[in-house]
Design an enzyme around this catalytic site. Structure first.
Site, PDB file in Angstrom:
ATOM      1  N   CYS A   2       0.841  -1.188   0.000  1.00 41.04           N
ATOM      2  CA  CYS A   2       0.000   0.000   0.000  1.00 41.04           C
ATOM      3  C   CYS A   2       0.882   1.246   0.000  1.00 41.04           C
ATOM      4  CB  CYS A   2      -0.925  -0.050   1.201  1.00 41.04           C
ATOM      5  SG  CYS A   2      -0.891   1.361   2.273  1.00 41.04           S
ATOM      6  N   GLU A   3       0.566   2.182  -0.867  1.00 43.69           N
ATOM      7  CA  GLU A   3       1.444   3.347  -1.008  1.00 43.69           C
ATOM      8  C   GLU A   3       1.271   4.351   0.126  1.00 43.69           C
ATOM      9  OE1 GLU A   3       0.591   5.096  -4.791  1.00 43.69           O
ATOM     10  OE2 GLU A   3      -0.952   6.418  -3.991  1.00 43.69           O
ATOM     11  N   HIS A   4       0.251   4.204   0.932  1.00 44.58           N
ATOM     12  CA  HIS A   4       0.060   5.147   2.032  1.00 44.58           C
ATOM     13  C   HIS A   4       0.878   4.774   3.260  1.00 44.58           C
ATOM     14  CE1 HIS A   4      -3.989   5.609  -0.110  1.00 44.58           C
ATOM     15  NE2 HIS A   4      -3.201   6.597  -0.459  1.00 44.58           N
ATOM     16  N   HIS A   5       1.069   3.477   3.484  1.00 45.42           N
ATOM     17  CA  HIS A   5       1.782   3.041   4.688  1.00 45.42           C
ATOM     18  C   HIS A   5       3.000   2.184   4.385  1.00 45.42           C
ATOM     19  CE1 HIS A   5      -2.492   3.694   5.810  1.00 45.42           C
ATOM     20  NE2 HIS A   5      -1.935   4.325   6.829  1.00 45.42           N
ATOM     21  N   GLN A  14      -5.305  -0.231  -4.159  1.00 43.11           N
ATOM     22  CA  GLN A  14      -5.992  -1.354  -4.808  1.00 43.11           C
ATOM     23  C   GLN A  14      -6.840  -0.918  -6.011  1.00 43.11           C
ATOM     24  OE1 GLN A  14      -7.896  -4.094  -2.048  1.00 43.11           O
ATOM     25  NE2 GLN A  14      -9.307  -4.782  -3.637  1.00 43.11           N
ATOM     26  N   HIS A  43      -5.707  -5.701   3.688  1.00 42.30           N
ATOM     27  CA  HIS A  43      -4.681  -4.669   3.845  1.00 42.30           C
ATOM     28  C   HIS A  43      -4.095  -4.710   5.254  1.00 42.30           C
ATOM     29  CE1 HIS A  43      -5.521  -2.233   0.103  1.00 42.30           C
ATOM     30  NE2 HIS A  43      -6.471  -3.151   0.088  1.00 42.30           N
ATOM     31  N   CYS A  68      -2.383  -2.591   6.658  1.00 38.12           N
ATOM     32  CA  CYS A  68      -2.527  -1.306   7.355  1.00 38.12           C
ATOM     33  C   CYS A  68      -3.871  -1.232   8.081  1.00 38.12           C
ATOM     34  CB  CYS A  68      -2.329  -0.128   6.402  1.00 38.12           C
ATOM     35  SG  CYS A  68      -3.391  -0.135   4.966  1.00 38.12           S
TER      36      CYS A  68
HETATM   37 ZN   LIG Z   1      -2.359   1.523   3.833  1.00 37.19          ZN
END
Ligand SMILES: [Zn+2]
Length: 252
Positions: free
Chosen positions: A143-146, A184, A212, A214
């Site tokens: 995941c590119e956020h975490h 995703q 996920h 995260c």
């Molecule tokens: Zn994430």
């Protein structure tokens, strides 16, 4: 003038941060092709020789770049170990920065690959006009956020229009896009678009079901929550019967 001092202090910190982070800046290059710059209209044996030489140069450049990237990443992972409160010099952690760097390189190897290079020898003319479905392709992404994993399964269906794609290549498309930092929704769409561009089918459907980390390991900590995304193109979007057929086959 507290507020004013605060701003100065922030700017100073910001400048310092930029200076320090620049020292470690090394960007992994996406070396895809090294052109020899020579025209390719010579006899086939010369061209072959050239091609071999080009591949060799390409591979060694790629290897050199990989070594540099792993070295730079390892330095950063060493800092991260200290920052989480560890002692990066204790025995068990000595090789961890390098291992972590190599693992991250693997998790993001999709940046080094191009769909066109993977598919060009696997597109076949075929008068098949029934739906083709490959389901439950295992998918591991980040995941590119975490920058933590999300893992799941991808199901892909398409209705051919005079051309089909080698079945194993469908899984390769998933691999190229999932081995990058992703969300995703975008991953789902990229797979559908890549397949559309490769063989211009009458329609494409892609469904991804994923967990996920995260969400599981932090935040809401919902162990069994799964995220489902889908992209429907062409007749899969326009014709409810085709879409229903696809979704039914994918579900069972
Ligand atoms: Zn994430």
């Amino acid at each position: 003038m507290n507020g004013h001092q605060g701003v100065d202090h922030d700017q100073e910190l910001d400048a310092k941060f930029k200076e320090l982070s620049l020292m470690k800046k090394h960007k992994r290059s996406q070396v895809v092709r090294v052109s020899s710059g020579l025209p390719h209209q010579q006899s086939s044996s010369v061209s072959e020789q050239e091609a071999t030489e080009e591949r060799r140069r390409h591979n060694s450049l790629r290897e050199e770049d990989r070594v540099r990237t792993v070295a730079a990443m390892s330095e950063n992972f060493k800092d991260i170990l200290d920052l989480v409160g560890e002692d990066a010099s204790r025995q068990g952690l000595l090789k961890t920065p390098e291992r972590a760097a190599k693992a991250l390189m693997f998790f993001t190897k999709g940046y080094e690959e191009k769909i066109a290079d993977i598919l060009n020898d696997a597109i076949f003319d075929e008068d098949h006009d029934e739906m083709v479905i490959v389901k439950d392709i295992e998918m591991f992404s980040m995941c590119e956020h975490h920058m933590v994993p999300f893992i799941g399964k991808v199901s892909i269906g398409y209705l051919p229009n005079k051309r089909v794609l080698g079945l194993s290549k469908i899984a390769r498309i998933v691999e190229v896009y999932s081995r990058r930092l992703q969300v995703q929704e975008r991953l789902t769409k990229q797979i559908a678009v890549a397949l559309t561009e490769a063989i211009q089918p009458t329609g494409v459907g892609v469904v991804i079901e994923a967990t996920h980390m995260c969400m599981v390991m932090r935040g809401v900590q919902k162990l069994n929550s799964r995220t489902i995304t889908s992209t429907m193109l062409g007749v899969f979007r326009d014709d409810p019967k085709t879409r229903e057929e696809f979704l039914t086959l994918v579900r069972h």
